[in-house]
Scaffold this motif. Sequence first.
Motif, short mmCIF file in Angstrom:
data_model
loop_
_atom_site.label_atom_id
_atom_site.label_comp_id
_atom_site.label_asym_id
_atom_site.label_seq_id
_atom_site.Cartn_x
_atom_site.Cartn_y
_atom_site.Cartn_z
N ASP A 87 73.80 29.66 59.74
CA ASP A 87 72.71 30.24 58.98
C ASP A 87 73.22 31.56 58.41
N LEU A 88 73.33 31.65 57.10
CA LEU A 88 73.91 32.83 56.46
C LEU A 88 73.13 34.10 56.81
N LEU A 89 71.81 34.02 56.83
CA LEU A 89 71.01 35.20 57.16
C LEU A 89 71.27 35.63 58.60
N ALA A 90 71.29 34.69 59.52
CA ALA A 90 71.57 35.02 60.93
C ALA A 90 72.97 35.62 61.06
N ASP A 91 73.92 35.06 60.33
CA ASP A 91 75.28 35.58 60.35
C ASP A 91 75.33 37.03 59.88
N ARG A 92 74.61 37.32 58.81
CA ARG A 92 74.58 38.69 58.27
C ARG A 92 73.91 39.65 59.25
N ILE A 93 72.87 39.17 59.93
CA ILE A 93 72.19 40.01 60.92
C ILE A 93 73.12 40.27 62.10
N LEU A 94 73.78 39.23 62.59
CA LEU A 94 74.73 39.42 63.70
C LEU A 94 75.85 40.37 63.31
N ASP A 95 76.35 40.26 62.08
CA ASP A 95 77.38 41.20 61.60
C ASP A 95 76.86 42.63 61.64
N ARG A 96 75.66 42.83 61.20
CA ARG A 96 75.09 44.17 61.17
C ARG A 96 74.89 44.73 62.58
N ILE A 97 74.54 43.88 63.51
CA ILE A 97 74.39 44.32 64.89
C ILE A 97 75.75 44.62 65.51
N PHE A 98 76.66 43.67 65.38
CA PHE A 98 77.94 43.76 66.07
C PHE A 98 78.90 44.75 65.42
N TRP A 99 79.06 44.67 64.12
CA TRP A 99 80.07 45.49 63.43
C TRP A 99 79.54 46.81 62.89
N LEU A 100 78.32 46.80 62.37
CA LEU A 100 77.78 48.02 61.78
C LEU A 100 76.91 48.80 62.75
N ARG A 101 76.72 48.24 63.94
CA ARG A 101 75.96 48.90 65.00
C ARG A 101 74.53 49.25 64.57
N MET A 102 73.94 48.34 63.84
CA MET A 102 72.57 48.54 63.39
C MET A 102 71.59 48.12 64.48
N GLU A 103 70.48 48.82 64.53
CA GLU A 103 69.39 48.50 65.45
C GLU A 103 68.39 47.63 64.69
N ASN A 104 67.39 47.13 65.40
CA ASN A 104 66.38 46.27 64.77
C ASN A 104 65.73 46.94 63.55
N LEU A 105 65.34 48.19 63.69
CA LEU A 105 64.68 48.87 62.58
C LEU A 105 65.60 48.98 61.36
N ASP A 106 66.87 49.27 61.59
CA ASP A 106 67.84 49.34 60.49
C ASP A 106 67.92 48.00 59.76
N ILE A 107 67.90 46.92 60.53
CA ILE A 107 67.99 45.59 59.94
C ILE A 107 66.73 45.25 59.17
N ILE A 108 65.59 45.64 59.68
CA ILE A 108 64.32 45.40 58.97
C ILE A 108 64.31 46.16 57.64
N ILE A 109 64.76 47.40 57.66
CA ILE A 109 64.82 48.20 56.42
C ILE A 109 65.78 47.55 55.43
N TRP A 110 66.95 47.15 55.90
CA TRP A 110 67.94 46.47 55.05
C TRP A 110 67.34 45.21 54.45
N ALA A 111 66.65 44.42 55.27
CA ALA A 111 66.05 43.17 54.79
C ALA A 111 64.98 43.43 53.73
N ARG A 112 64.19 44.47 53.95
CA ARG A 112 63.16 44.81 52.94
C ARG A 112 63.80 45.24 51.62
N GLU A 113 64.84 46.06 51.72
CA GLU A 113 65.52 46.55 50.51
C GLU A 113 66.11 45.39 49.71
#
Length: 140
Positions: A87-113
């Motif tokens: 799942d490309l979206l799940a992959d991008r979220i996992l990348d953001r968590i693992f590599w970019l050290r993003m938290e849930n809120l960061d990911i929600i903001i990114w997704a909204r943008e």
Amino acid sequence: MSSELLDPSTASSIYEEAPLEAERHKWIESQKNGFDLGTLAISDWYANHWYYFCIGKKIEHLLGNRCWQEFSDTRFGFLKSLELENDLLADRILDRIFWLRMENLDIIIWAREWNLPMERVLEILKMIDINSARLEPVLS
């Protein structure tokens, strides 16, 4: 999935692996500085790397790559069984968590943008439950 991987007696332990990582960090930082940094480098690893180390292990556990005792309440290989890795979206979220050290809120903001499907983003974040990787370090 092998049942022995789910047996807590054969699962790896973050609390056994972490001191090895902290020692590696101490060696690398001591080499960079030209002298043994000792407990200063160990403390630095726990202060700056512990949480992200735990997140990485949680993701390993959820993908079924390595079973960790500390996450035995979570289904081992759960994400792989849902085929989230395709799942490309799940992959991008996992990348953001693992590599970019993003938290849930960061990911929600990114997704909204990026006008991503928020319901799906929240569903994936709930499945990953990265906040459960907030384990307390045990310093020896």
